[in-house]
Scaffold this motif. Structure first.
Motif, mmCIF file in Angstrom:
data_model
loop_
_atom_site.group_PDB
_atom_site.id
_atom_site.type_symbol
_atom_site.label_atom_id
_atom_site.label_comp_id
_atom_site.label_asym_id
_atom_site.label_seq_id
_atom_site.Cartn_x
_atom_site.Cartn_y
_atom_site.Cartn_z
ATOM 1 N N THR A 124 148.945 -24.497 0.308
ATOM 2 C CA THR A 124 148.282 -25.701 0.683
ATOM 3 C C THR A 124 147.561 -25.946 1.909
ATOM 4 O O THR A 124 147.074 -26.861 2.288
ATOM 5 C CB THR A 124 149.496 -26.825 0.357
ATOM 6 O OG1 THR A 124 150.487 -26.363 1.229
ATOM 7 C CG2 THR A 124 150.172 -26.700 -1.123
ATOM 8 N N ALA A 125 147.994 -24.993 2.933
ATOM 9 C CA ALA A 125 147.712 -25.218 4.333
ATOM 10 C C ALA A 125 147.782 -23.850 5.067
ATOM 11 O O ALA A 125 148.671 -22.792 4.459
ATOM 12 C CB ALA A 125 148.284 -26.275 5.112
ATOM 13 N N ILE A 126 146.973 -23.546 6.035
ATOM 14 C CA ILE A 126 147.148 -22.635 6.810
ATOM 15 C C ILE A 126 147.034 -23.224 8.506
ATOM 16 O O ILE A 126 146.186 -23.825 8.634
ATOM 17 C CB ILE A 126 146.294 -21.459 6.682
ATOM 18 C CG1 ILE A 126 146.200 -20.528 5.383
ATOM 19 C CG2 ILE A 126 146.011 -20.517 7.779
ATOM 20 C CD1 ILE A 126 144.901 -19.825 5.061
ATOM 21 N N GLU A 127 148.009 -22.494 9.284
ATOM 22 C CA GLU A 127 147.909 -23.146 10.664
ATOM 23 C C GLU A 127 148.133 -21.777 11.468
ATOM 24 O O GLU A 127 149.127 -21.014 11.428
ATOM 25 C CB GLU A 127 149.016 -24.081 10.865
ATOM 26 C CG GLU A 127 148.858 -24.518 12.453
ATOM 27 C CD GLU A 127 149.850 -25.640 12.551
ATOM 28 O OE1 GLU A 127 150.020 -26.069 13.972
ATOM 29 O OE2 GLU A 127 150.510 -26.250 11.745
ATOM 30 N N GLY A 128 147.086 -21.380 12.205
ATOM 31 C CA GLY A 128 147.204 -20.067 13.041
ATOM 32 C C GLY A 128 147.284 -18.880 11.896
ATOM 33 O O GLY A 128 146.350 -18.611 10.906
ATOM 34 N N GLY A 129 148.551 -18.103 11.849
ATOM 35 C CA GLY A 129 148.795 -17.237 10.953
ATOM 36 C C GLY A 129 149.693 -17.428 10.305
ATOM 37 O O GLY A 129 150.059 -16.542 9.195
ATOM 38 N N LYS A 130 150.047 -18.617 10.055
ATOM 39 C CA LYS A 130 151.052 -19.169 9.112
ATOM 40 C C LYS A 130 150.391 -19.765 7.922
ATOM 41 O O LYS A 130 149.723 -20.569 7.954
ATOM 42 C CB LYS A 130 151.975 -20.224 9.748
ATOM 43 C CG LYS A 130 153.018 -19.457 10.529
ATOM 44 C CD LYS A 130 154.249 -20.605 10.978
ATOM 45 C CE LYS A 130 155.444 -20.048 11.717
ATOM 46 N NZ LYS A 130 156.405 -20.983 11.971
ATOM 47 N N THR B 72 157.070 -21.811 4.871
ATOM 48 C CA THR B 72 155.833 -21.286 5.472
ATOM 49 C C THR B 72 156.496 -19.942 5.860
ATOM 50 O O THR B 72 157.509 -19.452 5.991
ATOM 51 C CB THR B 72 155.514 -21.975 6.776
ATOM 52 O OG1 THR B 72 156.724 -22.094 7.746
ATOM 53 C CG2 THR B 72 155.195 -23.292 6.610
ATOM 54 N N GLU B 73 155.164 -18.914 6.106
ATOM 55 C CA GLU B 73 155.699 -17.746 6.538
ATOM 56 C C GLU B 73 154.068 -17.185 7.180
ATOM 57 O O GLU B 73 153.132 -17.492 6.974
ATOM 58 C CB GLU B 73 155.946 -16.787 5.378
ATOM 59 C CG GLU B 73 154.855 -16.588 4.402
ATOM 60 C CD GLU B 73 155.347 -15.732 3.155
ATOM 61 O OE1 GLU B 73 155.797 -14.637 3.465
ATOM 62 O OE2 GLU B 73 155.139 -15.785 2.012
ATOM 63 N N ARG C 287 144.596 -20.792 -8.004
ATOM 64 C CA ARG C 287 144.932 -22.247 -8.640
ATOM 65 C C ARG C 287 145.138 -22.343 -9.977
ATOM 66 O O ARG C 287 145.980 -23.325 -10.416
ATOM 67 C CB ARG C 287 143.410 -22.898 -8.399
ATOM 68 C CG ARG C 287 143.070 -23.255 -6.869
ATOM 69 C CD ARG C 287 141.884 -24.342 -6.913
ATOM 70 N NE ARG C 287 141.386 -24.770 -5.626
ATOM 71 C CZ ARG C 287 140.881 -24.259 -4.739
ATOM 72 N NH1 ARG C 287 139.874 -23.459 -5.198
ATOM 73 N NH2 ARG C 287 140.379 -24.801 -3.660
ATOM 74 N N HIS C 288 144.760 -21.191 -10.943
ATOM 75 C CA HIS C 288 144.967 -21.226 -12.254
ATOM 76 C C HIS C 288 145.938 -20.010 -12.435
ATOM 77 O O HIS C 288 145.961 -18.994 -11.785
ATOM 78 C CB HIS C 288 143.879 -21.200 -13.041
ATOM 79 C CG HIS C 288 142.991 -22.395 -12.872
ATOM 80 N ND1 HIS C 288 143.343 -23.683 -12.975
ATOM 81 C CD2 HIS C 288 141.874 -22.357 -11.968
ATOM 82 C CE1 HIS C 288 142.137 -24.493 -12.638
ATOM 83 N NE2 HIS C 288 141.319 -23.689 -11.982
ATOM 84 N N PRO C 289 146.945 -20.118 -13.421
ATOM 85 C CA PRO C 289 147.577 -19.035 -13.721
ATOM 86 C C PRO C 289 146.931 -17.676 -14.341
ATOM 87 O O PRO C 289 145.764 -17.825 -14.614
ATOM 88 C CB PRO C 289 148.441 -19.589 -14.988
ATOM 89 C CG PRO C 289 148.465 -20.902 -15.022
ATOM 90 C CD PRO C 289 146.960 -21.242 -14.271
ATOM 91 N N VAL C 290 147.612 -16.307 -14.385
ATOM 92 C CA VAL C 290 146.727 -15.335 -14.656
ATOM 93 C C VAL C 290 146.948 -15.468 -15.945
ATOM 94 O O VAL C 290 148.194 -15.607 -16.701
ATOM 95 C CB VAL C 290 147.542 -14.050 -14.092
ATOM 96 C CG1 VAL C 290 146.932 -12.682 -14.702
ATOM 97 C CG2 VAL C 290 147.430 -14.134 -12.558
#
Length: 352
Positions: free
Chosen positions: A257-263, A271-272, A194-197
Motif C-alpha cells: 500500500t505504500a513505500i517510504e525509502g527502502g520500507k 512494514t519491512e 492486485r489480483h490473485p494468481v
C-alpha cells in the motif's frame, strides 16, 4: 533508395511468419532487424524461460519445431535456435543491423528512415517489432520513492545476483511466478499483485491444454473484436509453482500500500525493508517509429482492426497481443495473423 513491396520491421516470430506468408502471396518482403541476429527478443529473455505450450504446438508455418519429445516445453535457447534456423531457410531478404527510426507516408506508400541515415521506400509496411523494447512500469504506491533497486523482468537474467536479498516480485502471470519461484531458494521472495494468481493445469483428461484450445476452436476466437480488455492471464502449472507458493517459497501477498525509502508497507499495516522490487508487469507495443504517422493513440497503442491500420491501409501489424485471437502473439498462433496480414496486403497492393 530502392523500392520494395513490403518492409517488415522485426525478425522475431511475427516478422518471420509474416515474411513467409508474404512470399506465398508472391510479394517481395524485406525484413529489417535492429539487432545483429534473427531471433527477435528471445536472446534477451531470462535464462531459464520455458514455453508454456508444448513443442508440437509451438511451430511457425512451414517448419515443425524439431527434436525430442513433441510434448516437452522448449526452453529459451531452443526457441532461439529454431527461429535462427527458420530465418536461414526462408527465401527472404533479411537485413540485420537495420534499425528503423521513423516511417513516413509517401503517397500510397511509405519511406522508412534507418539509423545511420539510409532510407528505404516500401509500398507497404508490417510493424512486427513486438513489445520487449517497451517494458510496462505501472503506477504503484510509492514506487518512485523506493531507495532500493527497481528492475523490470526485461532486465532479469538469473537468480545469483539477488542471493541473500529481500525481493518483491510484482505480477501474477507466468513470468512473475517463474521468476519468483526461481529466486526463492537464494533470496527471501514475496509474489504480490492486485489480483490473485490463477493457476491452470497443463493437462486436462490426459491431453495438453493447447490440444483442447485447438480442438474447441477457442484459440482462434476473434477476441480482439469481442473484448475491450484481455482476460486475466492463466499461469500454466503442473503443480510445482502452486506447491511452492503454498509452502511460502515464494510467499504470496496482496499488493503493498505504500513505500517510504527502502520500507514497504503491506495491507495489514506491517512494514519491512526490501532490497529489490522486480516488476513482471508485462509490456506494451514498441512502435516509436510510427509516431509521425498518426497511427497510434495517446498511449502508443496502434489504431487498428484485426491488425490493419485504421489510418493507413498499407500499414499492418503482426503479433500484437489479442490482435485477433487468444494465440495472436505466440509461436503457435502468430502464423494465422501473418496469413491474414499477407492476404490483406496482397489485395491492397493489387489495387494501388
Amino acid at each position: 533508395m530502392g523500392d520494395v513491396d513490403v518492409a517488415v520491421i522485426g525478425s522475431g516470430q511475427s516478422g518471420l511468419a509474416t515474411a513467409h506468408a508474404l512470399l506465398r502471396k508472391g510479394l517481395r518482403p524485406v525484413v529489417l532487424e535492429a539487432s545483429e541476429r534473427t531471433a527477435g527478443s528471445w536472446p534477451r529473455y531470462y535464462d531459464s524461460l520455458t514455453l508454456f505450450s508444448p513443442a508440437r504446438y509451438s511451430s511457425l508455418p512451414g517448419m515443425p519445431f524439431p527434436g525430442g519429445d513433441p510434448d516437452r516445453y522448449p526452453h529459451r535457447d531452443e526457441v532461439i535456435a529454431y527461429l535462427t534456423a527458420y530465418a536461414a531457410r526462408l527465401d527472404a531478404d533479411i537485413r540485420t543491423h537495420s534499425h528503423v527510426t521513423a516511417v513516413h507516408a509517401d503517397g500510397p506508400g511509405f519511406v522508412l528512415d534507418l539509423k545511420g541515415g539510409s532510407r528505404l521506400a516500401a509500398r507497404a509496411v508490417v510493424a512486427a517489432s513486438g513489445t520487449f523494447g517497451r517494458p510496462h512500469r505501472p503506477e504503484l504506491p510509492g514506487l518512485e520513492q523506493f531507495t532500493g533497486t527497481v528492475l523490470h523482468a526485461a532486465g532479469y537474467r538469473r537468480p545469483q545476483p539477488f542471493a541473500g536479498q529481500r525481493v518483491i516480485v510484482v505480477g501474477a502471470g507466468n513470468s512473475a511466478v517463474q521468476i519468483a519461484a526461481e529466486l526463492a531458494p537464494t533470496a527471501q521472495v514475496t509474489l504480490t499483485s492486485r489480483h490473485p494468481v490463477k493457476f491452470a493445469r497443463p493437462r486436462i483428461l490426459g491431453r495438453d491444454l493447447h490440444f483442447w484450445l485447438k480442438r474447441t476452436g477457442i484459440d482462434t476466437v476473434p477476441l480482439g473484436r469481442l473484448l475491450r480488455t484481455p482476460p486475466t492471464q492463466l499461469v500454466i502449472d503442473d503443480g510445482r509453482y502452486r506447491d511452492a507458493v503454498a509452502a511460502g517459497a515464494p510467499d504470496r501477498r496482496e499488493l503493498f500500500t505504500a513505500i517510504e525509502g527502502g520500507k514497504v508497507t503491506w495491507p495489514d499495516g506491517s512494514t519491512e525493508e526490501a532490497d529489490t522490487i522486480l516488476l513482471a508487469t508485462g509490456y506494451r507495443p514498441d512502435l516509436p517509429y510510427l509516431a509521425r504517422l498518426g497511427a497510434l493513440d495517446d498511449t502508443g497503442h496502434p489504431l487498428h482492426r484485426d491488425g490493419v491500420s485504421s489510418v493507413h491501409p498499407g500499414l499492418t501489424f503482426a503479433g500484437l497481443e489479442w490482435q485477433r485471437s487468444l494465440a495472436s502473439n505466440s509461436l503457435r498462433g502468430v502464423g494465422r495473423d501473418a496469413a491474414w496480414v499477407a492476404r490483406h496486403l496482397a489485395v491492397h497492393l493489387s489495387r494501388t
